[in-house]
Design an enzyme around this catalytic site. Structure first.
Site, short mmCIF file in Angstrom:
data_model
loop_
_atom_site.label_atom_id
_atom_site.label_comp_id
_atom_site.label_asym_id
_atom_site.label_seq_id
_atom_site.Cartn_x
_atom_site.Cartn_y
_atom_site.Cartn_z
N GLY A 240 4.84 6.87 -1.18
CA GLY A 240 6.11 6.21 -1.00
C GLY A 240 7.03 6.64 0.12
O GLY A 240 8.23 6.37 0.06
N GLY A 241 6.51 7.26 1.17
CA GLY A 241 7.38 7.66 2.28
C GLY A 241 8.18 6.49 2.84
O GLY A 241 9.40 6.58 3.02
N LYS A 242 7.50 5.37 3.09
CA LYS A 242 8.18 4.21 3.67
C LYS A 242 8.96 3.44 2.60
O LYS A 242 9.99 2.84 2.89
CB LYS A 242 7.16 3.31 4.37
N CYS B 193 0.89 -1.18 0.00
CA CYS B 193 0.00 0.00 0.00
C CYS B 193 0.91 1.22 0.00
O CYS B 193 0.89 2.04 0.92
CB CYS B 193 -0.91 0.00 1.22
N ALA B 194 1.73 1.33 -1.04
CA ALA B 194 2.87 2.25 -1.02
C ALA B 194 2.46 3.72 -1.02
O ALA B 194 3.18 4.57 -0.49
CB ALA B 194 3.78 1.97 -2.21
N CYS C 54 -1.61 3.69 11.12
CA CYS C 54 -1.44 4.91 11.93
C CYS C 54 -2.71 5.13 12.75
O CYS C 54 -3.24 6.23 12.84
CB CYS C 54 -1.09 6.12 11.06
N ASP D 156 1.20 -1.47 4.95
CA ASP D 156 0.89 -0.23 5.69
C ASP D 156 -0.57 0.06 5.38
O ASP D 156 -0.90 0.82 4.47
CB ASP D 156 1.83 0.88 5.20
#
Length: 402
Positions: free
Chosen positions: A236-238, A232-233, A354, A301
């Site tokens: 793309g932070g992670k 679940c990009a 989160c 995520d």
């Protein structure tokens, strides 16, 4: 502080869009900041921070102002007068502020501080649900922390620089930062500033990413040369953090149902110098099935209520609905069941949200493990805002048996 008419007008216009038209606060503020080229950083700071402040405390201020949605322009001015009075700001003699009962405002404020749903400015259903899941004391502490303004935290991009070099480069621009214990890639700004205009950002030296969010990629235990799937990009932070942890070696496949988000990820990856990322929009189940049993590591995520990130998205308090949370829990369960099949035997999976709700976190993991005997639980981490000072997060590491 003296109130300036054009800044107050901009704020009132923005609040009307956010409260009455359902516009997203961050998008509205972005537009407002372009409104007048003559505004300096202090002017723009006033508009942004005042807008967010009134959005955050909407229920409390509206109750004191004795107004109900949808708000008229005059009613927004009444809410604005409540905000200014409680901040100790002298009201100018504009028609909007005539007959503002300042003593009554302060008295009503003192009364409402005794009732959590007003004191912390949350809808009844949210207050009830979170108290039920977290308990009275824990929820009281957590919502108080989630109502504080989020600090600006940077993640150093180790593909381009080191923490020491970046700290020094920013210091030369009068941007003072400090390291955060136990967060190896994080630098926190001592004062808020627009870091996106710096060469350090444009050259890919860092991303803006909350400290809690930075824990997730680390938790996945990646190594250079692995095949990793970020399911679940989004933008793309992670994914970018994973690329730096893997030193650009191996392969990261970034999946998402929204192709436009993956296009943003491509742009960010180029700036970050992350070359081991391949993006694939999920246009059908074939995209997932082709990857069954292929990955050393899978990150889920998952979409969630976002209750852990209310500090940076205060308008979510007013947009979120209980039905959405019930529906998203079904989605989380389906995603975990389907996407976990991409992990190869001996590989590992991280499920992260989160959210601060056990029903979206520990309960989802327990239900998954009860029905998937080929996975074992390794460890999990619950991050609460009132303890960490950063966003609320949850992450669980699971391993697929050989």
């Amino acid at each position: 502080m003296r109130l300036h008419r054009n800044l107050c007008f901009a704020t009132v216009d923005g609040l009307l869009q956010i409260f009455n038209e359902g516009a997203y606060a961050d998008k509205v503020v972005q537009q407002l900041l372009k409104r007048d080229k003559r505004w300096g950083s202090r002017d723009r700071g006033f508009v942004a921070e005042t807008t967010y402040d009134i959005v955050r405390w909407k229920r409390l201020y509206a109750e004191i102002a004795n107004v109900k949605e949808p708000f008229s322009r005059d009613e927004i001015w009444r809410i604005f007068a409540v905000w200014a009075t409680l901040k100790g700001i002298k009201l100018p003699d504009w028609s909007y502020f005539e007959n503002t009962p300042q003593r009554k405002i302060k008295g009503r404020f003192d009364e409402l501080l005794k009732i959590r749903k007003f004191r912390e400015s949350v809808p009844d259903w949210m207050d009830d649900l979170c108290e039920k899941e977290l308990g009275n004391d824990l929820w009281s502490k957590e919502i108080a922390a989630l109502n504080k303004q989020a600090e600006v935290v940077l993640r150093v991009n180790t593909l381009k620089t080191t923490k020491e070099k970046l700290k020094s480069e920013l210091f030369d621009l009068d941007l003072d930062t400090e390291e955060i214990k136990d967060y190896p890639y994080a630098l926190k700004l001592k004062e808020r500033a627009n870091v996106f205009v710096t060469d350090a950002f444009k050259n890919g030296g860092f991303e803006v990413q909350d400290a809690s969010s930075q824990l997730v990629a680390d938790f996945l235990d990646v190594k250079p040369g692995m095949k990793v799937i970020d399911t679940c990009a989004g933008a793309g932070g992670k994914t970018l953090h994973l690329a730096s942890l893997m030193e650009n070696k191996g392969q990261i496949i970034a999946l998402d149902i929204y192709a436009n988000k993956l296009n943003e990820l491509k742009r960010r990856a180029k700036r970050a110098g992350a070359f081991n990322i391949e993006t694939r929009p999920i246009e059908s189940t074939k995209v997932i099935k082709k990857l069954y049993d292929k990955a050393d590591r899978v990150l889920i995520d998952a979409p969630c209520s976002g209750l852990g990130v209310l500090r940076r998205n205060p308008d979510a308090k007013w947009k979120l609905q209980p039905e959405f949370i019930e529906n998203i829990k079904k989605t989380q369960s389906e995603i975990l069941s389907t996407y976990s099949r991409m992990v190869k035997p001996g590989g590992k999976l991280v499920y992260a949200t989160c959210s601060i709700l056990p029903s979206e976190n520990q309960d989802q993991v327990k239900n998954f493990l009860d029905s998937n005997k080929d996975f074992t639980f390794v460890k999990d981490k619950k991050v609460l805002s009132h303890k960490s000072g950063f966003d609320g997060f949850y992450m669980a590491l699971l391993e697929k048996k050989n």
